[in-house]
Scaffold this active site. Sequence first.
Site, PDB file in Angstrom:
ATOM      1  N   HIS A 156       1.120  -1.133  -0.133  1.00 29.89           N
ATOM      2  CA  HIS A 156      -0.200   0.391  -0.167  1.00 29.89           C
ATOM      3  C   HIS A 156       0.397   0.943  -0.061  1.00 29.89           C
ATOM      4  CE1 HIS A 156      -3.402  -1.907   0.254  1.00 29.89           C
ATOM      5  NE2 HIS A 156      -3.923  -2.876   1.989  1.00 29.89           N
ATOM      6  N   ASP A 180      -5.125 -12.637   2.904  1.00 31.55           N
ATOM      7  CA  ASP A 180      -5.900 -12.488   3.578  1.00 31.55           C
ATOM      8  C   ASP A 180      -7.187 -12.264   2.696  1.00 31.55           C
ATOM      9  OD1 ASP A 180      -4.764 -10.231   1.741  1.00 31.55           O
ATOM     10  OD2 ASP A 180      -5.219  -8.767   2.930  1.00 31.55           O
ATOM     11  N   ASP A 195      -3.182 -10.557  -2.854  1.00 27.04           N
ATOM     12  CA  ASP A 195      -3.311  -9.828  -1.395  1.00 27.04           C
ATOM     13  C   ASP A 195      -4.627  -9.694  -1.921  1.00 27.04           C
ATOM     14  OD1 ASP A 195      -2.424  -8.459   1.524  1.00 27.04           O
ATOM     15  OD2 ASP A 195      -3.767  -7.162   0.587  1.00 27.04           O
ATOM     16  N   HIS A 244      -5.888  -7.401  -0.633  1.00 23.17           N
ATOM     17  CA  HIS A 244      -6.352  -5.511  -0.987  1.00 23.17           C
ATOM     18  C   HIS A 244      -5.620  -5.013  -2.577  1.00 23.17           C
ATOM     19  CE1 HIS A 244      -6.624  -6.575   3.284  1.00 23.17           C
ATOM     20  NE2 HIS A 244      -8.051  -5.428   3.011  1.00 23.17           N
TER      21      HIS A 244
HETATM   22 ZN   LIG Z   1      -4.657  -7.329   2.385  1.00 17.93          ZN
END
Ligand SMILES: [Zn+2]
Length: 308
Positions: free
Chosen positions: A125, A245, A162, A164
């Site tokens: 991120h 995740d 991931d 996200h």
């Molecule tokens: Zn994540």
Amino acid sequence: MATRLYTHPIFLEHLTPPGHPERPDRLRAIERVLEDEAFAGLDRVQAPEGDEATILYAHPADFVARVRAAIPDEGIARIDADTSVSPKSWQAAITAIGAANAAVDDVFSGRADNVFVAARPPGHHAEKTTAMGFCLFNTAAVAARYAQKKHGVERVAVVDWDVHHGNGTQDIFWDDPSVLYCSTHQMPLYPGTGAKSETGAGNIVNAPLAPQTGSEVFRDAFLSRVLPALDNFAPDLIIISAGFDAHHRDPLAEINLTEDDFDWATGQLMQSAARHSGNRLVSLLEGGYDLQGLAFSVAAHVGRLMKG
Ligand SMILES: [Zn+2]
């Protein structure tokens, strides 16, 4: 196949507030599961300290200085609502980068066919000038540019599974066609980026997954979007932003993968690495917040890396 594992005790000393999902126990759970005799053949190496100058491959100096200035002498300081730092966070982040760069060296020197880096804080991120989403520096982006600068390769692919979207990696490589960025992620979900229409210089391939989907939709996204993009790009190195995740037990998202899906996806990327990049594959831990889901998924991932 020789698989190397980098860890370091400093990764347990990056502290987050009580109740925060990105916590040191994540690495303890991974350590425990990799103690099984099935992993006796892992080449375990303590991560080296990173060269701070390599952070500048992905971030400007004033941003690096800002992160450094945010590190508290004691306690925990917040960078934003989700992202915090403690006194040892700088050293942990630098060592995560050191491990990722060393992993790149290992696959180019032939010391390992593939490498898993069990480090925190995660990185995907972190944008050029913004630390966010539990991430300080973008370790995968630094490692990709390190491979280009140190080993003279032209094309590096970062595959991010991931749950996200890796807005940071997308931001850093947005106008850099020498790096292919492919991501499967739940949408809508934090951080909000990752639509199919976001294509950068033609080097960004987003495969958003609807909430409550699982194995079938994930594998289809891999087969129809990620793997063809890799075949088209023919990378000299594949880096995985390996967050776990998207596991069905994870509390932060609603994608229902099992450890078998991570085994399968690992195998697919190994085949792609065999076709294009001399098997060179470097995997960097990103998210994964249910300790059992994380541990079992890492075991499946690393087990597949070892088996070939
Ligand atoms: Zn994540």
